[in-house]
Scaffold this active site. Structure first.
Site, PDB file in Angstrom:
ATOM      1  N   LYS A  80       1.182  -9.642  11.449  1.00  0.00           N
ATOM      2  CA  LYS A  80       0.745  -9.604  10.050  1.00  0.00           C
ATOM      3  C   LYS A  80       1.141 -10.884   9.313  1.00  0.00           C
ATOM      4  O   LYS A  80       2.297 -11.308   9.350  1.00  0.00           O
ATOM      5  CB  LYS A  80       1.353  -8.386   9.356  1.00  0.00           C
ATOM      6  CG  LYS A  80       0.876  -8.184   7.920  1.00  0.00           C
ATOM      7  CD  LYS A  80       1.388  -6.855   7.381  1.00  0.00           C
ATOM      8  CE  LYS A  80       1.007  -6.630   5.938  1.00  0.00           C
ATOM      9  NZ  LYS A  80       1.452  -5.309   5.449  1.00  0.00           N
ATOM     10  N   ARG A  87       0.823  -1.203   0.000  1.00  0.00           N
ATOM     11  CA  ARG A  87       0.000   0.000   0.000  1.00  0.00           C
ATOM     12  C   ARG A  87       0.861   1.259   0.000  1.00  0.00           C
ATOM     13  O   ARG A  87       1.933   1.294   0.592  1.00  0.00           O
ATOM     14  CB  ARG A  87      -0.901  -0.034   1.244  1.00  0.00           C
ATOM     15  CG  ARG A  87      -1.940   1.076   1.319  1.00  0.00           C
ATOM     16  CD  ARG A  87      -2.959   0.746   2.396  1.00  0.00           C
ATOM     17  NE  ARG A  87      -3.902   1.840   2.589  1.00  0.00           N
ATOM     18  CZ  ARG A  87      -3.886   2.677   3.619  1.00  0.00           C
ATOM     19  NH1 ARG A  87      -2.968   2.533   4.557  1.00  0.00           N
ATOM     20  NH2 ARG A  87      -4.768   3.630   3.717  1.00  0.00           N
ATOM     21  N   ARG A 127      -3.366   2.618  13.752  1.00  0.00           N
ATOM     22  CA  ARG A 127      -2.446   2.104  14.769  1.00  0.00           C
ATOM     23  C   ARG A 127      -3.216   1.745  16.020  1.00  0.00           C
ATOM     24  O   ARG A 127      -4.139   2.440  16.414  1.00  0.00           O
ATOM     25  CB  ARG A 127      -1.400   3.166  15.139  1.00  0.00           C
ATOM     26  CG  ARG A 127      -0.615   3.716  13.959  1.00  0.00           C
ATOM     27  CD  ARG A 127       0.310   2.663  13.372  1.00  0.00           C
ATOM     28  NE  ARG A 127       1.129   3.228  12.313  1.00  0.00           N
ATOM     29  CZ  ARG A 127       1.734   2.509  11.376  1.00  0.00           C
ATOM     30  NH1 ARG A 127       1.619   1.224  11.381  1.00  0.00           N
ATOM     31  NH2 ARG A 127       2.462   3.098  10.447  1.00  0.00           N
TER      32      ARG A 127
END
Length: 327
Positions: free
Chosen positions: A190, A125, A324
């Site tokens: 992730k 991204r 976040r």
């Protein structure tokens, strides 16, 4: 990369795939090339993130076993109604490859997929590089067409995130979650990322390329290239991951979601997303022109994130926003 280099690299990997040591001389004899050529081809693979041990007197050995993507095996695993899956050795970016085909005027069947062993210019991204070591993960791009144009793509990255979560839960029993707007997490780390790119007019049908990077077995040196907590399928599932089967299963999940999305937009996915939301009812900070802190209250029918602050509850959409944990 020349066809000769590609063929030689694949042949070398087929010998090394069993995890044993093989001398440079023996490999050279099998391929009919020089020992120097063997070393050069293996060095090229090292440059693409493949860990290969070289021990004097013993030869070459892969640091860990790998399973190469096999176009013939993938085709046999597909059902008759599936679109083509093209397997590439090393490419710049699977998304870029699909976009190039569209720009060249090729007619692609919706659901067509390109996968690669490694990417030299993988993208995440906002143009961030996507670390793409050879043979250890999955670099997957799928083509689709939205007849209602660019505005109809609102929330698409979240819907694709749900497709990945479904796959990870159904096939590997993993508690996958979606981090708004385009990442997949397992146990707060992730494991996958999504990049959706559009080509078309606002008021006409548009072409969509959906890129998915899924960590399967990250090499040890990955921490040198990644600045956030990450994990992979082998670590979390503690089971063998058959990459060719995984490609077919992911295509099935993605196409299933795309068909539903084309019919209903993101609206029908809202309840499911709110169940898979990594930050549901948690305090978050949204980094925009001015930081926004509050409680994440899910998403709306267009995929906008809903944040409840001390003063009000507002909806925010993509672009330059990042999310976040904490506040």
């Amino acid at each position: 990369m020349s066809k000769t280099s590609l063929v030689c690299q694949r042949q070398l990997l087929q010998y090394l795939a069993d995890g044993s040591f093989y001398s440079g001389q023996w490999l050279a004899e099998q391929l009919g090339i020089s020992r120097t050529a063997v070393a050069n081809y293996l060095n090229e693979l090292k440059q693409h993130g493949l860990e290969i041990f070289s021990v004097k007197g013993r030869g070459y050995k892969l640091a860990s076993l790998i399973q190469l993507l096999d176009a013939n095996k993938i085709k046999k695993l597909q059902t008759a109604d599936c679109a083509q899956i093209l397997v590439q050795h090393i490419t710049d970016s699977t998304n870029s490859q699909l976009l190039s085909r569209l720009q060249a005027g090729q007619n692609l069947e919706p659901g067509s997929v390109i996968v690669a062993e490694a990417q030299s210019a993988g993208r995440g991204r906002r143009g961030r590089p996507w670390y793409s070591p050879f043979g250890t993960n999955l670099y997957f791009s799928c083509y689709w067409r939205l007849e209602l144009g660019v505005p109809a793509a609102m929330g698409l990255s979240l819907a694709i995130g749900l497709a990945v979560c479904r796959l990870l839960q159904q096939h590997y029993q993993l508690p996958a979650k979606v981090k708004w707007p385009n990442d997949i997490y397992v146990n707060e780390k992730k494991i996958a990322g999504i990049l959706v790119e559009l080509s078309g007019q606002v008021d006409a049908a548009c072409d969509v390329v959906i890129g998915i990077g899924l960590n399967i077995g990250m090499p040890e040196q990955s921490a040198q290239h990644i600045d956030q907590p990450y994990t992979d399928l082998r670590t979390e599932s503690a089971q063998h991951v058959e990459r060719n089967s995984l490609v077919v299963a992911l295509q099935h999940q993605v196409v299933s979601v795309l068909r539903e999305f084309s019919a209903t937009g993101f609206t029908s996915f809202v309840p499911e997303f709110n169940q898979f939301d990594l930050y549901a009812n948690r305090k978050v900070s949204l980094m925009a022109k001015l930081p926004i802190s509050g409680i994440c209250r899910g998403v709306d029918k267009q995929g906008g994130i809903i944040i409840e602050t001390e003063k009000s509850t507002e909806v925010y959409y993509g672009g330059e926003l990042t999310l976040r944990a904490g506040g």
